[in-house]
Design a protein around this motif. Sequence first.
Motif, PDB file in Angstrom:
ATOM      1  N   SER A  40       0.787  -1.363   0.105  1.00  0.00           N
ATOM      2  CA  SER A  40      -0.153  -0.097  -0.040  1.00  0.00           C
ATOM      3  C   SER A  40       0.888   1.483  -0.111  1.00  0.00           C
ATOM      4  O   SER A  40       0.330   2.463  -0.433  1.00  0.00           O
ATOM      5  CB  SER A  40      -0.880  -0.017   1.414  1.00  0.00           C
ATOM      6  OG  SER A  40      -0.070  -0.052   2.436  1.00  0.00           O
ATOM      7  N   GLY A  41       2.165   1.204   0.199  1.00  0.00           N
ATOM      8  CA  GLY A  41       2.878   2.153   0.298  1.00  0.00           C
ATOM      9  C   GLY A  41       2.622   3.047   1.619  1.00  0.00           C
ATOM     10  O   GLY A  41       2.813   4.441   1.542  1.00  0.00           O
ATOM     11  N   LEU A  42       2.160   2.426   2.743  1.00  0.00           N
ATOM     12  CA  LEU A  42       1.780   3.043   3.725  1.00  0.00           C
ATOM     13  C   LEU A  42       3.029   3.692   4.421  1.00  0.00           C
ATOM     14  O   LEU A  42       2.872   4.928   4.960  1.00  0.00           O
ATOM     15  CB  LEU A  42       1.350   2.023   4.676  1.00  0.00           C
ATOM     16  CG  LEU A  42       0.609   2.525   6.163  1.00  0.00           C
ATOM     17  CD1 LEU A  42      -0.641   3.390   5.874  1.00  0.00           C
ATOM     18  CD2 LEU A  42       0.488   1.279   7.067  1.00  0.00           C
ATOM     19  N   MET A  66       4.339   7.274  12.195  1.00  0.00           N
ATOM     20  CA  MET A  66       3.184   7.633  11.653  1.00  0.00           C
ATOM     21  C   MET A  66       2.130   8.116  12.821  1.00  0.00           C
ATOM     22  O   MET A  66       1.263   9.011  12.750  1.00  0.00           O
ATOM     23  CB  MET A  66       2.505   6.213  11.008  1.00  0.00           C
ATOM     24  CG  MET A  66       1.605   6.328  10.263  1.00  0.00           C
ATOM     25  SD  MET A  66       1.634   4.895   9.226  1.00  0.00           S
ATOM     26  CE  MET A  66       0.396   3.856  10.070  1.00  0.00           C
ATOM     27  N   ALA A  67       2.118   7.395  13.962  1.00  0.00           N
ATOM     28  CA  ALA A  67       1.301   7.637  15.105  1.00  0.00           C
ATOM     29  C   ALA A  67       1.654   9.104  15.636  1.00  0.00           C
ATOM     30  O   ALA A  67       0.315   9.761  16.051  1.00  0.00           O
ATOM     31  CB  ALA A  67       1.501   6.723  16.032  1.00  0.00           C
ATOM     32  N   ALA A  89      -7.113   1.628  12.643  1.00  0.00           N
ATOM     33  CA  ALA A  89      -7.589   3.094  12.623  1.00  0.00           C
ATOM     34  C   ALA A  89      -6.369   3.785  12.302  1.00  0.00           C
ATOM     35  O   ALA A  89      -6.681   4.740  11.437  1.00  0.00           O
ATOM     36  CB  ALA A  89      -8.061   3.324  14.001  1.00  0.00           C
ATOM     37  N   LEU A  90      -5.265   3.662  12.766  1.00  0.00           N
ATOM     38  CA  LEU A  90      -3.993   4.447  12.723  1.00  0.00           C
ATOM     39  C   LEU A  90      -3.705   4.178  11.221  1.00  0.00           C
ATOM     40  O   LEU A  90      -3.455   5.102  10.369  1.00  0.00           O
ATOM     41  CB  LEU A  90      -2.996   3.934  13.398  1.00  0.00           C
ATOM     42  CG  LEU A  90      -1.598   4.504  13.280  1.00  0.00           C
ATOM     43  CD1 LEU A  90      -1.500   6.064  13.616  1.00  0.00           C
ATOM     44  CD2 LEU A  90      -0.606   4.044  14.038  1.00  0.00           C
ATOM     45  N   LEU A 125      -3.534   5.989   5.117  1.00  0.00           N
ATOM     46  CA  LEU A 125      -3.590   5.440   3.967  1.00  0.00           C
ATOM     47  C   LEU A 125      -3.895   6.407   2.811  1.00  0.00           C
ATOM     48  O   LEU A 125      -4.726   7.408   2.984  1.00  0.00           O
ATOM     49  CB  LEU A 125      -4.562   4.362   3.795  1.00  0.00           C
ATOM     50  CG  LEU A 125      -4.510   3.316   2.704  1.00  0.00           C
ATOM     51  CD1 LEU A 125      -3.360   2.411   2.607  1.00  0.00           C
ATOM     52  CD2 LEU A 125      -5.809   2.487   2.577  1.00  0.00           C
ATOM     53  N   GLY A 126      -3.109   6.143   1.843  1.00  0.00           N
ATOM     54  CA  GLY A 126      -3.237   7.379   0.628  1.00  0.00           C
ATOM     55  C   GLY A 126      -2.336   8.741   0.828  1.00  0.00           C
ATOM     56  O   GLY A 126      -2.228   9.456  -0.175  1.00  0.00           O
TER      57      GLY A 126
END
Lengths: 127, 640, 176
Positions: free
Chosen positions: B295-297, B373-374, C20-21, C26-27
């Motif tokens: 997904s390229g997250l 990320m978080a 959720a995180l 995403l995107g």
Amino acid sequence: MKAFAIALLLIASPVLAEPPTPPDVPLSNPVQEQRAKAVMAELRCLTCQNQSIADSNAAQAQAMRMEVRERIAAGEEPEAVRAFFVERYGDWVSFVPPAREDTALLWAAPLLFLGIGVALVARRFRR
Amino acid sequence: MIPELGHLALWLAASFALLQAAAPSIGLWKRDEALAALARPAALAQALLTLGAFAALTWAFWVSDFSVKLVAANSHSQKPDLYRFTGVWANHEGSLLLWVLVMALAGAAVALVPTALGERFRVRVLSVQAFVSLGFFAFLLLASNPFERLVPAPTEGQGLNPLLQDPGLAFHPPLLYAGYVGLSVAFAFAVAGMLENAVGPAWARATRPWVAGAWALLTLGIALGSFWAYYELGWGGWWFWDPVENAALMPWLAATALLHSIAVVMKRDALRAWTLLLAVAAFSLSMMGTFIVRSGLLTSVHAFAVDPTRGLFLMLLMALYIGGALTIYALAAGRVAEGRQFALVSRESALVANNLLMSAMLGVVLVGTLYPMALEAAGGAQISVGPPYFNRTTLPMLFVAAVLMGIAPWLGWRRSGTGHLAARLLPAGVAATGIVILALLLFGIRGIGALLGFAAAAWLGVASLSILLRRGVTLNIAGMAVAHLGVAVSILGATASGALQQEALVAMRVGDAIEMGPWRAELKDVRPVAGPNWTAIEATLDVQRNGRPVATLKPQSRMFVAPPQETTEAGRAGWWGGELYSVLGKPDGSGRWQIHLWVKPLVRLIWWGGLLMAFGGLLALGGKLRLPSRVRTVAQEAVA
Amino acid sequence: MKGKRLIWLLPLLLFAGLVALMANHLGAPQQQVIKSHMVGKPLAEFALEGVAGAPGLALVDLKGGGPVLVNIFASWCLPCAVEAPQLQALKDRGATIHGIALRDEPADVAGFLARHGNPFTRIGQDPGGRMMLAFGASGVPETYVVDAQGVIRYQHLGEIRAEHVDLLMAELEKAK
């Protein structure tokens, strides 16, 4: 229309390739070079996907390496060199996360997990 | 025509998967055994049809049928044969098809292999497995059809990313996928075990081979991936703590913990609920890893073709299966008693310690990978969590694990005495002390981390070897000892190649030489060369050690034709388990070339250790067989 | 007893949090934009040689006169050519613009200015790319508003499009 304009520009500009960067010149003092290398391995290249500047061929990584070498050669401490980059680009540029309130959970993670694990396991043991 | 047949086979396979999922669910509920038994033939039919679909796609790649969109986008008629073949799975759609294929083959194996748990349990497992397959079939058929046509068909394909045109990378993904799929079988066994309330020693015996096999494949896949990154990315590193690497490491850590905890269920009928959770987690982390990669997250150096829409699909699948399994867990785990308690000094408590350390490492890798990320999502600062963090947190745990791994096999089940330990571990203790003294005095190593690394490697290596040398060990025990030996070998390779590495970065003219300790490398030549679908500038370096020639290195800077891309090919040569590693850099405009040369002692042991670990995992599949003693009997008879 | 039940629910809850995180992220673009952390901070001393007939650029040239724009550009950079008309528009509206020519040959800079116009008052040559670090720049082109005290007040990442001209004029006004 815009695409067409860009295409025209492409044709009109004779050279659009970035000129090659000069090769790296390591410091003559091997102890200092070692120290500079260690700093480079912990700084993140700005224009790459998750690479340190030590591992990157990007032109800007090269400029950053030059800066690191000059500062180390001038006798700056590795911590100070890292701080110089963090001052300009924020914490993102350093692969070592800062030790602060907002990263407390990150740094506490190993002890936290071990602690929870020991607490869960403790009652399984026969006395 | 053949691509259409492949597409049809895929739809039929998906229908059989639906049958395989639904028939046992309804059959077991309505007590209709005949209906439930349909799951077995359905599993076989699904496997055959998926194999057919895969063959069809392979054919399209083999004959370079550019009217198939996937082939046009990922292949090229001038590509070497091997990569026309491996190109089948070196893309999103094809790799998903491979995943579904391996899954279907595993289902067929479950349907065919005799089981001690009864027919009812077998069809339940098949049903759970098919539910999981169905999601992937849906993903494949609805969102990533590999057989899509391209009209009009182009006369030439766009080619494959040159970095992927490499034997290492050609076989790295299938190995990982096979490992993930093996974990999906363990997942199905766990869910079926909870639904049927059948978790116990028999369940553990049936599940363990799947876990051991999956673990061995994952180990191989990760080792191959690491080796590939080492020689292909051209920086001489072999592990970067990149999100994509962590995504593969996390299921491996979970599988390692599972492999050890399932032994406790098998022998002592304890740790049931925990083992179930690990079985669910291992496959969940595999799915999550695939999701992160596809997904390229997260930003990764191992750039993949990513697509957020597909990422959404994968995430929904993940939420459905993992969420479902964890819901069943929340409902059923309370019923599954944890079983007996342990004595503090016993084999089972050592296995619990392993689980603690593996899970804590897993937790740290998970937190470290997702923390930036978080933090950003919470409106905080942009930070990077890189190798310094992961090394500082996981290496101490790895050290403790290595020390325990040396001791644990000598402990007995239930309650172990400690009197025999001193004598058994004496050789390991001597070896560890010896290697530290050697490193201090002979090599002048002062870094505490390196010294501990050497000590751990010697301790664990000798302790594992002394198990192998005992009489009449079962294949199970031998497998364990070989795998542990592999860990020791890898630790030795990682420590030595780091602590004893020598490096030079020099701009040199043809005829110049680098002097580095006993090493001398002379630049003999720099000239253009041509390969099948690339041209390159190649340097020739003659390397001598103490005046004697040992190797010729030929690092290249390659330009690929299709797609046009530049890569560096390291010039490497082996030297006593170590390597000479060179990279050709840029010219400086005045006739000099930048040459980067490393001497990396024992670096190959890192991957040899991985191979040993995988081999140990496969040996352990042999269970209670005692091969060495039989060999001895044959020898004795021969003498008589 | 109830507390014990909750423990079994914990994995599901943790997983829900993770999903959720990830869903939230995403995107999002893979390559994050690294903003300069030099905004609001004074520039360090520097002095660059001139190029293509233009006088060079040093810190003293930025100080005292009032807020100016500093544009980092290169002849080999396509977006730099795209933004040339907007730079001209900014100049026509009274802005003072200085340029920094990044990793470029003097002849190439001269050619670039001849083709796309020269809105710059001064141009400093930066062959090594070190000025990027001084400004906290991560790419090219980038444009900065620097006030009379030599403090960076605003950073514009990427090429200036037509809709950005008003914005930059407003930022210049704010920096007075």
